[in-house]
Design a protein around this motif. Sequence first.
Motif, PDB file in Angstrom:
ATOM      1  N   GLN A  52       0.808  -1.212   0.000  1.00  0.00           N
ATOM      2  CA  GLN A  52       0.000   0.000   0.000  1.00  0.00           C
ATOM      3  C   GLN A  52       0.851   1.276   0.000  1.00  0.00           C
ATOM      4  N   GLY A  53       2.148   1.130   0.238  1.00  0.00           N
ATOM      5  CA  GLY A  53       3.018   2.307   0.303  1.00  0.00           C
ATOM      6  C   GLY A  53       2.668   3.213   1.468  1.00  0.00           C
ATOM      7  N   HIS A  54       2.263   2.599   2.556  1.00  0.00           N
ATOM      8  CA  HIS A  54       1.836   3.354   3.740  1.00  0.00           C
ATOM      9  C   HIS A  54       2.279   2.582   4.976  1.00  0.00           C
ATOM     10  N   HIS A  55       2.934   3.245   5.896  1.00  0.00           N
ATOM     11  CA  HIS A  55       3.588   2.548   6.994  1.00  0.00           C
ATOM     12  C   HIS A  55       3.156   3.103   8.346  1.00  0.00           C
ATOM     13  N   PRO A  56       2.868   2.211   9.293  1.00  0.00           N
ATOM     14  CA  PRO A  56       2.387   2.648  10.606  1.00  0.00           C
ATOM     15  C   PRO A  56       3.532   3.055  11.527  1.00  0.00           C
ATOM     16  N   ASP A  57       3.159   3.796  12.550  1.00  0.00           N
ATOM     17  CA  ASP A  57       4.023   3.945  13.718  1.00  0.00           C
ATOM     18  C   ASP A  57       3.542   2.840  14.646  1.00  0.00           C
ATOM     19  N   TRP A  58       4.455   1.978  15.061  1.00  0.00           N
ATOM     20  CA  TRP A  58       4.005   0.896  15.926  1.00  0.00           C
ATOM     21  C   TRP A  58       5.062   0.556  16.959  1.00  0.00           C
ATOM     22  N   THR A  59       4.592  -0.040  18.042  1.00  0.00           N
ATOM     23  CA  THR A  59       5.486  -0.519  19.089  1.00  0.00           C
ATOM     24  C   THR A  59       5.062  -1.925  19.465  1.00  0.00           C
ATOM     25  N   ASN A  60       6.047  -2.709  19.848  1.00  0.00           N
ATOM     26  CA  ASN A  60       5.805  -4.083  20.257  1.00  0.00           C
ATOM     27  C   ASN A  60       6.559  -4.338  21.548  1.00  0.00           C
ATOM     28  N   VAL A  61       5.831  -4.803  22.546  1.00  0.00           N
ATOM     29  CA  VAL A  61       6.433  -5.264  23.788  1.00  0.00           C
ATOM     30  C   VAL A  61       5.869  -6.652  24.052  1.00  0.00           C
ATOM     31  N   TYR A  62       6.731  -7.633  23.970  1.00  0.00           N
ATOM     32  CA  TYR A  62       6.408  -9.051  24.126  1.00  0.00           C
ATOM     33  C   TYR A  62       5.196  -9.457  23.290  1.00  0.00           C
ATOM     34  N   ASN A  63       4.001  -9.547  23.889  1.00  0.00           N
ATOM     35  CA  ASN A  63       2.827 -10.034  23.155  1.00  0.00           C
ATOM     36  C   ASN A  63       1.828  -8.927  22.812  1.00  0.00           C
ATOM     37  N   THR A  64       2.259  -7.686  22.938  1.00  0.00           N
ATOM     38  CA  THR A  64       1.378  -6.548  22.693  1.00  0.00           C
ATOM     39  C   THR A  64       1.895  -5.722  21.514  1.00  0.00           C
TER      40      THR A  64
END
Length: 95
Positions: A52-64
């Motif tokens: 899609q040429g569109h990227h999120p801001d995301w965070t990952n901590v263990y299972n979240t």
Amino acid sequence: MQKYTTEEITSKLNNLDGWDYTDGALETTFEFKNFKETFCVMTRIAFECELQGHHPDWTNVYNTLTIRLNTHDAGGVTEKDFVLAKTIEEIIDSE
């Protein structure tokens, strides 16, 4: 892309489960069984983001996994964000 007004965003959020409009972005959090499952879903989402040429801001901590979507070029939330959010929902639902 034209950025949506707060009213338009609020209306369109009725079509997405678990997403909120927070600090200028669409935001949601998912919880998975473990880190491996979380990372597998993130990988699937990453491939769709590239398509899609569109990227999120995301965070990952263990299972979240927390995801924030907005269109930086437009200075707010646009249709691109809702399309990606819907795609993410479809990936999550298929797990």
